[in-house]
Design an enzyme around this catalytic site. Structure first.
Site, PDB file in Angstrom:
ATOM      1  N   GLY A  54       0.801  -1.220   0.000  1.00 38.76           N
ATOM      2  CA  GLY A  54       0.000   0.000   0.000  1.00 38.76           C
ATOM      3  C   GLY A  54       0.830   1.263   0.000  1.00 38.76           C
ATOM      4  O   GLY A  54       0.324   2.337   0.276  1.00 38.76           O
ATOM      5  N   CYS A  55       2.129   1.134  -0.301  1.00 43.59           N
ATOM      6  CA  CYS A  55       2.967   2.324  -0.406  1.00 43.59           C
ATOM      7  C   CYS A  55       3.507   2.417  -1.824  1.00 43.59           C
ATOM      8  O   CYS A  55       3.835   1.409  -2.429  1.00 43.59           O
ATOM      9  CB  CYS A  55       4.151   2.245   0.551  1.00 43.59           C
ATOM     10  SG  CYS A  55       3.670   1.938   2.253  1.00 43.59           S
ATOM     11  N   GLN A  56       3.611   3.646  -2.326  1.00 36.21           N
ATOM     12  CA  GLN A  56       4.179   3.835  -3.664  1.00 36.21           C
ATOM     13  C   GLN A  56       5.674   3.536  -3.635  1.00 36.21           C
ATOM     14  O   GLN A  56       6.206   2.884  -4.518  1.00 36.21           O
ATOM     15  CB  GLN A  56       3.931   5.266  -4.125  1.00 36.21           C
ATOM     16  CG  GLN A  56       4.147   5.471  -5.603  1.00 36.21           C
ATOM     17  CD  GLN A  56       3.912   6.916  -6.008  1.00 36.21           C
ATOM     18  OE1 GLN A  56       4.836   7.701  -6.085  1.00 36.21           O
ATOM     19  NE2 GLN A  56       2.661   7.272  -6.265  1.00 36.21           N
TER      20      GLN A  56
END
Lengths: 145, 416
Positions: A54-56
């Site tokens: 869920g992190c770029q």
């Protein structure tokens, strides 16, 4: 190891430090400096199973239980995100699973970051906190409550 | 589209800007917004905003159902919107299906074409390109899971163009569908879709063009392109979100089974047998996004009133300015070399994560996109960490480009 400040106190301290800065360019610079202060991440744990979803950017978070308290190691390939994970680690470091699970859910808001990180979801602050809570749940099974 | 004399002045950008209220906004306290994320969505002119508000203030009713005056007005507004879409792309109104956008259009096509092709899929192939948006990859992969159809991918050359030599080999007698983006949302490359459509037709395959990024500034004529289907979203052409279209050539449209079932798409329903409506309505189950269609209609009329050749020359100028300025800065790499008039430029900075660039540019009021741009297969090849993408629109000013570079220089100083 004992932590003298509560989660609320540690959060407030960082929030006040950030708020005192004149603008967001300065705040993000300060956040990046905090990232540079993170202890070097152990290479043997730079593995996909310690990546936060869920992190770029890529964020690694590795917990270990030391005397009933959770000690985190963390890293990221992006500077601002590394700073954010450093803040989260600083707030949550060396606490019991029970303390972590009792922590307020609105730490990003308390830090004054939620509204301003337009890329809140991408920057993964909430994913980091969620992962920390998940580790606390898992590790609480191994500690007497 | 009105005619302009060769001597007519180019676009009056300052005047155009006054039509977009959001461009007056300040962000982060006192910083003027520099909006360079137009490939994600364009801003909306006052006429579009007003048309939506007017719809609810004066007309709101359901289309194709009610016998009262509002119902009649709304039905005619909705069908007028279909005509305007058709006129804008050289199609007939009964070849235009309203959808939620490009993504839904492509899902509709993959599903209905898949159902129509049936057992032929197991022996056939679908040709896509390496630069497709996930919207033009995933629906076909879902079809592959159901049918075993082969997916072939036309690769890119190192400078970001389609390898047409490979394309001519990949499209063969077993090809059932060729689906290709007209302008890449990541690299800005404009593809020769009309040649691909010709090749598709030569082998009896269905050709589909994703026009999401081209429709805001290119004159699109489905007859000239020669495609069987063409899709785009309203929100990337100054219109509202949640509305888009699929042009489906009449012969194909009448041959395709419905996508979703419900009201509006039928002529008769009984528990024994239901007959489906003819024409585009067969694909428009349920109450449609009527306010969206009305807003899109206004947006296309607004676009059509501009001279698109002027829009393209102006956007070419902005694109060149962006590419040249980025190439001047050491450590900055521009991806691709075929930006044309797309206004879309993706870049990377040595040793710097694109997300840091995006967040820091935002503190200066500059809005860009960072990440994989929903083109992960392409990113894997050109920049695994993702890129920073700047994208200009017709209302982007030279002054904004200068502000972007000013901010970028400060950001690089902080990050390097």
């Amino acid at each position: 190891m004992s932590t003298t400040k509560t989660i609320a106190e540690a959060t407030y301290e960082i929030a006040s430090m950030l708020e005192a800065l004149p603008d967001w360019e300065e705040r993000f610079s300060a956040i990046m400096s905090m990232g540079k202060g993170l202890a070097p991440y152990p290479e043997e744990f730079r593995r996909d199973d310690f990546l936060i979803k869920g992190c770029q950017a890529q964020v690694w978070l590795f917990p270990r239980l030391v005397d009933g308290r959770i000690h985190f190691e963390a890293d990221s390939d992006a500077l601002i995100v590394k700073g954010l994970v450093a803040i989260v680690v600083q707030i949550m470091q060396d606490r019991t699973p029970q303390e972590i699970l009792a922590a307020p859910k609105d730490i990003p808001e308390q830090l004054g970051l939620a509204q301003h990180l337009s890329q809140n979801r991408a920057s993964g602050l909430s994913s980091m906190l969620k992962q920390i809570r998940l580790y606390a749940v898992a590790l609480s099974m191994r500690t007497p409550s | 589209m009105h005619l302009t004399q060769p001597s007519a002045p180019l676009l009056d950008i300052a005047a155009i800007r006054t039509e977009f209220p959001i461009l007056q906004r300040m962000v982060h306290g006192n910083k003027p917004l520099v909006y360079l994320d137009n490939a994600a969505t364009t801003q909306k002119p006052t006429v579009v905003i007003d048309s939506i508000s007017e719809f609810y203030r004066q007309h709101n009713a359901n289309a194709h159902r009610a016998g009262h005056v509002l119902g009649a007005e709304v039905t005619s507004m909705y069908e007028r919107a279909r005509e305007v879409v058709a006129e804008s792309i050289g199609a007939r109104a009964d070849e235009v299906v309203f959808t939620r956008g490009t993504t839904e259009s492509l899902n509709l096509l993959a599903t209905s074409i898949g159902a129509r092709l049936g057992p032929r899929l197991a022996e056939g192939n679908i040709v896509l390109t390496e630069m497709e948006h996930h919207a033009n990859i995933v629906p076909w992969q879902m079809l592959r899971e159901r049918s075993g159809v082969e997916i072939r991918v036309i690769p890119l050359t190192d400078d970001g163009a389609l390898d047409m030599g490979r394309a001519s080999q990949l499209i063969d007698a077993s090809t059932l569908v060729v689906s290709c983006v007209q302008v890449s949302n990541t690299l800005g490359t404009e593809n020769d879709v009309s040649t691909l459509c010709q090749w598709a037709h030569a082998v009896g395959a269905i050709s589909i063009v994703d026009a999401a990024q081209s429709v805001s500034s290119m004159a699109i004529d489905v007859q000239q392109i020669g495609c069987d289907a063409l899709v785009f979203s309203g929100h990337k052409v100054y219109g509202p979100m949640g509305i888009g279209c699929a042009f489906i050539r009449r012969e194909l449209l009448s041959d395709l089974p419905p996508y979703q079932g419900g009201g509006s798409m039928i002529t008769n329903v009984s528990f024994d047998k239901t007959t489906y409506a003819d024409g585009p309505m067969r694909f428009e189950a349920g109450t449609p996004n009527i306010e969206g269609a009305v807003g899109l209609c206004t947006a296309l009329q607004w676009r059509n009133a501009l001279d698109l050749r002027d829009v393209q020359s102006y956007k070419k100028m902005l694109t060149d300015e962006l590419v040249a300025g980025l190439r001047l800065r050491s450590g900055v790499h521009v991806h691709g070399a075929h930006h044309g008039h797309s206004g879309i430029v993706s870049f990377s900075i040595d040793g710097v994560h694109p997300q840091d660039v995006g967040i820091m540019l935002d503190t200066h009021g500059v809005a860009v996109r960072t990440g994989h741009h929903c083109t992960m297969p392409l990113m894997k090849r050109i920049a695994p960490q993702g890129t920073v993408r700047v994208s200009a629109a017709v209302y982007t000013s030279h002054d904004e480009i200068a502000q972007f570079f000013h901010a970028l220089d400060r950001v690089m100083k902080v990050l390097l």
